[in-house]
Design an enzyme around this catalytic site. Structure first.
Site, mmCIF file in Angstrom:
data_model
loop_
_atom_site.group_PDB
_atom_site.id
_atom_site.type_symbol
_atom_site.label_atom_id
_atom_site.label_comp_id
_atom_site.label_asym_id
_atom_site.label_seq_id
_atom_site.Cartn_x
_atom_site.Cartn_y
_atom_site.Cartn_z
ATOM 1 C CE LYS A 162 17.071 -7.100 0.492
ATOM 2 N NZ LYS A 162 17.623 -5.938 0.863
ATOM 3 C CE1 TYR A 180 20.388 -5.432 -5.528
ATOM 4 C CE2 TYR A 180 21.095 -3.792 -4.235
ATOM 5 C CZ TYR A 180 20.088 -4.264 -4.703
ATOM 6 O OH TYR A 180 18.950 -3.921 -4.656
ATOM 7 N NE ARG A 206 18.563 16.121 10.058
ATOM 8 C CZ ARG A 206 19.994 16.663 10.132
ATOM 9 N NH1 ARG A 206 20.855 16.033 9.495
ATOM 10 N NH2 ARG A 206 20.210 17.750 10.440
ATOM 11 C CG ASP A 216 26.635 -5.945 0.591
ATOM 12 O OD1 ASP A 216 25.802 -6.516 1.670
ATOM 13 O OD2 ASP A 216 25.715 -5.767 -0.192
#
Length: 422
Positions: free
Chosen positions: A219, A121, A68, A194
Site C-alpha cells: 500500500k 480487515y 529464503r 496493523d
C-alpha cells in the site's frame, strides 16, 4: 578448518560450460558507493569455507547463505523500515497478510485468546477465525474505541493478544494506540497493530507502546500498485520469533519486490502529504453533497475520533469512506460511473481507488457480520491518489448523480416499507 583457495589456477584448460558459468557469476569489483540499494537476484551465497557456511546457516554469525532465510536487498528494506517505524528490528514478507500471519503466529499457542477490534480487515478476521481458530485459538471482537470495554474484556479472561488497526479497514475508525498499549500490558497481553492505512508517516505504533506493528507495504509504503510486500517491526526479541515463522513457512519477500518497496519508501513523505491534502478537500466537499449520507475522514471535525486523530497523526491521511444513497445499488452505480479511479482492489497507490467493501474487501462477511462491523450497503472506501483534485471532484460528481438515479429507480420498483439497498 582450512580456507578455500583464493587464487585458483588458470581456467583456460577448463571446459566451455564451466568457464561460462564461472565468468557469468563473478560479480564486478565496485569501489564506489551505489546511490540505491543493489538488487541481489541470487538464491544462494558462497562462504569462504564449510565452517563459515555452517555458522551463517545456524545464525551463529551474520551473513547470507540462502535467500529464503536472508537476502541483502530484503535486509536493507527491513533495516530501513525498522528505522522509520522507531523499532529495533523488522522483517519483510511476501505480502501484508503473510506479515500479519507471522506476527500472530510468533506469539499464539493452542488455547490462547485474541481480543480484536470489530472494525477489522476481512482477511484478518478470516485468518483469526478460520486458520488460528482450527488450531485452538479463540477470538473475541470488540469496539476498540471503547477503552473501558476493552479493559473489562481483558480483565474477564486471560488474553494473549489485543489486535487493532490504527485506522480501520474500511470504516476509518481511529484507535488510541498509547491507551490500548497501556491497557493491554496491564493485563499481560501484547498489543499488535496493523498500521497499513496510516503508514509510518502518519503513525508509529511502536513509539506509542505497541509490541509489534504490521504493515502491508503493498500500500502506501510501496505506493505504486506494482509490488506485493509486508513487514513486521518490533523489538529484537520479538522479531527473532517473527523471523523463525518466516523461515519455517516460507513467506519470504523477493529481492525485486524489496527493491521496489525501497524505491517507494524514499517518496513516502511527499506522497502522503499530497494524498492527505487532496483527501481533506474531497471529504469536505462530499459532506455537502445530498447524495452522500455520511463521510468518514479523520481530518474532518465530524469524524467520531477527530480529536484523537489530531493528537495522534500530523495529517488526516489518504483514506476516507462515505456512504451514498441507494445502498448496494447506489454504491455499484457510483463506482461504475467513474472514469478516473481504477476499477480494482487495494489502496495506497498513485491511483485513486474506490472499493465497495461488502462485495470486495469484506466479502467473507454475511449481512449480520457486516452490520456488526459498521459496514452499510452503500459504504464506499476511497484511497485518494495523486491525480488533480478538480478532476477527481468532477468525476465523483458524475458518480453521485448515478447513485442518486439508481436509488430513485430502485425506490420506484419496491414498496415504500422496504428500504432500498438493505
Amino acid at each position: 578448518m582450512g580456507q578455500r583457495a583464493t587464487n585458483p589456477p588458470d581456467h583456460s584448460s577448463r571446459g566451455f560450460a564451466t568457464r561460462a558459468i564461472k565468468a557469468a557469476t563473478t560479480p564486478p569489483v565496485v569501489d564506489q558507493r551505489a546511490n540505491s540499494v543493489p538488487l541481489y537476484l541470487s538464491a544462494t551465497f558462497s562462504a569462504a569455507d564449510a565452517e563459515e557456511l555452517g555458522a551463517i546457516a545456524t545464525g551463529a554469525r551474520p551473513g547470507y547463505a540462502y535467500a529464503r532465510i536472508d537476502n541483502p536487498t530484503g535486509a536493507a528494506l527491513a533495516d530501513a523500515l525498522a528505522e522509520i517505524e522507531g523499532a529495533q528490528a523488522a522483517r519483510v514478507f511476501a505480502s501484508g497478510m503473510s506479515a500479519i500471519h507471522a506476527a500472530l503466529a510468533s506469539v499464539l499457542r493452542t488455547g490462547d485468546r485474541v481480543l480484536a477490534t470489530s472494525a477489522i480487515y476481512g482477511s484478518t478476521r478470516s485468518l483469526l477465525l478460520n486458520q488460528f481458530g482450527r488450531l485452538g485459538v479463540t477470538t473475541t471482537f470488540i469496539d476498540a474505541t471503547d477503552l473501558a470495554a476493552v479493559d473489562a474484556a481483558l480483565a474477564l479472561t486471560p488474553t494473549r493478544i489485543l489486535y487493532v488497526e490504527t485506522i480501520s479497514n474500511p470504516t476509518i475508525v481511529v484507535v488510541d494506540v498509547a491507551a490500548l498499549a497501556a491497557i493491554a500490558h496491564a493485563h499481560d497481553a501484547l498489543l499488535i497493530v496493523d498500521n497499513t492505512f496510516a503508514s509510518p508517516y502518519l503513525c508509529r505504533p511502536i513509539e506509542l507502546g505497541a509490541d509489534l506493528v504490521a504493515e502491508s507495504a503493498t500500500k502506501f509504503i510501496g505506493g505504486h500498485s506494482d509490488v506485493l510486500a509486508g513487514a513486521v517491526a518490533g523489538s529484537h526479541e520479538r522479531i527473532a520469533s517473527v523471523r523463525q515463522v518466516e523461515i519455517d513457512t516460507g513467506g519470504t519477500l523477493s529481492p525485486l519486490s524489496a527493491f521496489l518497496v525501497l524505491r517507494g519508501l524514499t517518496t513516502l513523505a511527499v506522497r502522503m502529504e499530497r494524498h492527505a491534502a487532496t483527501a481533506r478537500v474531497l471529504a469536505a466537499w462530499l459532506e455537502t453533497e445530498p447524495a452522500v449520507q455520511r463521510v468518514l475522514y479523520p481530518g474532518l471535525a465530524s469524524h467520531p475520533q477527530h480529536a484523537l486523530a489530531s493528537r495522534q497523526f500530523p495529517i488526516g491521511g489518504g483514506m476516507l469512506a462515505f456512504e451514498v444513497v441507494g445502498g448496494r445499488i447506489g454504491g455499484g452505480a457510483f463506482i461504475d460511473a467513474l472514469t478516473i479511479p481504477e476499477l480494482t482492489a487495494s489502496l495506497g497507490s498513485i491511483h485513486t481507488i474506490v472499493a465497495h467493501p461488502p462485495t470486495t474487501t469484506h466479502r467473507q462477511l454475511n449481512d449480520a457480520e457486516l452490520a456488526e462491523a459498521g459496514i452499510a450497503g452503500g459504504l464506499l472506501r476511497c484511497s485518494v491518489g495523486l491525480e488533480d483534485l478538480e478532476d477527481l471532484r468532477l468525476d465523483f460528481a458524475v458518480g453521485l448523480a448515478a447513485a442518486s438515479a439508481a436509488a430513485s429507480a430502485a425506490a420506484a420498483r419496491v414498496p415504500h416499507s422496504q428500504p432500498v439497498g438493505a
